[in-house]
Design an enzyme around this catalytic site. Structure first.
Site, PDB file in Angstrom:
ATOM      1  N   LYS A  82      10.079  51.868  70.030  1.00 30.58           N
ATOM      2  CA  LYS A  82      11.355  51.905  69.465  1.00 30.58           C
ATOM      3  C   LYS A  82      11.297  51.418  68.367  1.00 30.58           C
ATOM      4  CE  LYS A  82      13.551  52.122  74.087  1.00 30.58           C
ATOM      5  NZ  LYS A  82      13.995  51.440  75.332  1.00 30.58           N
ATOM      6  N   ASP A 112      22.578  51.329  72.901  1.00 28.94           N
ATOM      7  CA  ASP A 112      21.953  51.803  73.877  1.00 28.94           C
ATOM      8  C   ASP A 112      22.522  52.135  75.301  1.00 28.94           C
ATOM      9  OD1 ASP A 112      19.474  52.695  74.908  1.00 28.94           O
ATOM     10  OD2 ASP A 112      19.176  50.710  76.139  1.00 28.94           O
ATOM     11  N   GLN A 156      15.818  45.516  76.659  1.00 30.73           N
ATOM     12  CA  GLN A 156      14.996  46.290  77.467  1.00 30.73           C
ATOM     13  C   GLN A 156      14.870  46.034  78.982  1.00 30.73           C
ATOM     14  OE1 GLN A 156      12.935  49.101  76.308  1.00 30.73           O
ATOM     15  NE2 GLN A 156      12.626  49.574  78.485  1.00 30.73           N
TER      16      GLN A 156
END
Ligand code: NAP
Length: 283
Positions: free
Chosen positions: A57, A124, A101
């Site tokens: 990312k 996200d 994450q």
């Protein structure tokens, strides 16, 4: 007719090229002197796969001219410590998107931490509020993998309205949100999970199959009806997904290759949503 390959790699490169131009425009218009948009990535603990995803990312940020601010926290991090870090990033006007994450170490309340991310920075699409808004058809960033799948299907003009979509998996980041997105696109949706009975027969009814199970080639080619659209979100060592794709290449109408299908779309969507957040912040 040969099956259409839903080439996520190619589309992600097109998206990155377009995002690069938008980032250049943002930087040129910035009051602060060419400051790039920032995606903050939070990695907690020492799971090597998570470290790789965060690195990928960060590399994607670089490719489109953005910056990634890497926050790395030890395995022993508490919920309170992680919440405090998220609060700081929420309050920092230079940060436009926050990626926590998944998964975090088991002592951490992951849901509480996801939900602490400010909606405007939830690029996200992991918050309950973002999910609820998306499900209700209101503006919100979609969970990155499902939103990437939808973008890929739209790019290849796959008809969804009136079709029967069978989603195998109901995780908060994949199965549930993709099912809601397909429903909002007027598909008739069946969601399957580990307690579902008669899974092969349900999959046989699908015009569109989405594999989000997390088990290599768990969904067998023999379960998939000829002409179906096959979307495989899985990725496992050896380059296989959750669906037995090689067995349906000659009989389905379209499929996502593994690798090069859904995976690159996840990252490109995360980048796109971060650029959008930066554009909104810039007014
Ligand atoms: P997950 O959280 O482990 O969820 C797996 C889902 O599959 C659960 O809902 C589970 O049901 C269901 N399941 C398990 N065994 C089943 C069975 N025998 N029959 C029917 N359903 C079953 O996984 P995830 O995070 O959603 O990820 C799914 C896949 O997508 C993985 O292969 C992962 O690597 C991949 N993935 C890819 C990306 C990307 O960027 N390409 C991103 C995220 C995930 P229960 O709810 O009943 O337990």
């Amino acid at each position: 007719m040969p099956a259409l390959v839903l080439n996520g790699k190619a589309l992600s490169l097109e998206m990155e090229a377009e995002l690069g131009k938008r980032v250049t425009a943002l930087r040129a218009a910035g009051k602060g002197g060419n400051e790039p948009p920032i995606l903050a990535t939070i990695l907690v603990g020492d799971d090597p796969a998570s470290a790789t995803y965060v690195k990928m990312k960060g590399n994607a940020c670089q490719r489109v001219g953005m910056e990634s601010r890497k926050v790395v926290l030890p395995q022993s991090t508490t919920t309170e410590q992680l919440l405090a870090k998220i609060d700081k990033l929420n309050a920092d006007p230079r940060v436009h998107g926050i990626l926590l994450q998944h998964p975090v170490p088991s002592q951490i309340d992951e849901r509480a931490c996801f939900d602490r991310i400010a909606l405007a920075k939830d690029v996200d699409g992991v918050t309950v509020l973002g999910f609820g808004k998306m499900a209700m058809g209101e503006a919100a960033y979609g969970s990155a993998t499902p939103a990437g799948i939808m973008r890929l299907l739209a790019h290849y003009k796959i008809t969804l309205a009136g079709k029967h979509a069978v989603v195998v998996g109901r995780s908060p980041i994949l199965g549930k949100p993709v099912a809601m997105m397909l429903l909002n696109a007027n598909a008739t949706v069946t969601i399957c999970h580990s307690k579902t009975q008669g899974l092969p027969d349900l999959v046989r009814q699908a015009d569109i199959v989405v594999g989000a199970v997390g088990k290599p080639q768990f969904i067998k080619g023999a379960w998939i009806k000829p002409g179906a659209v096959v979307v495989d979100a899985g990725y496992h060592p050896g380059g296989v997904g959750d669906i037995e794709i090689p067995a349906v290449i000659d009989t389905c109408s379209a499929y996502t290759p593994v690798p090069g299908g859904v995976g690159p779309m996840t990252i490109a969507t995360l980048m796109a949503q971060t650029v959008e957040a930066a554009e909104k912040a810039a007014g």
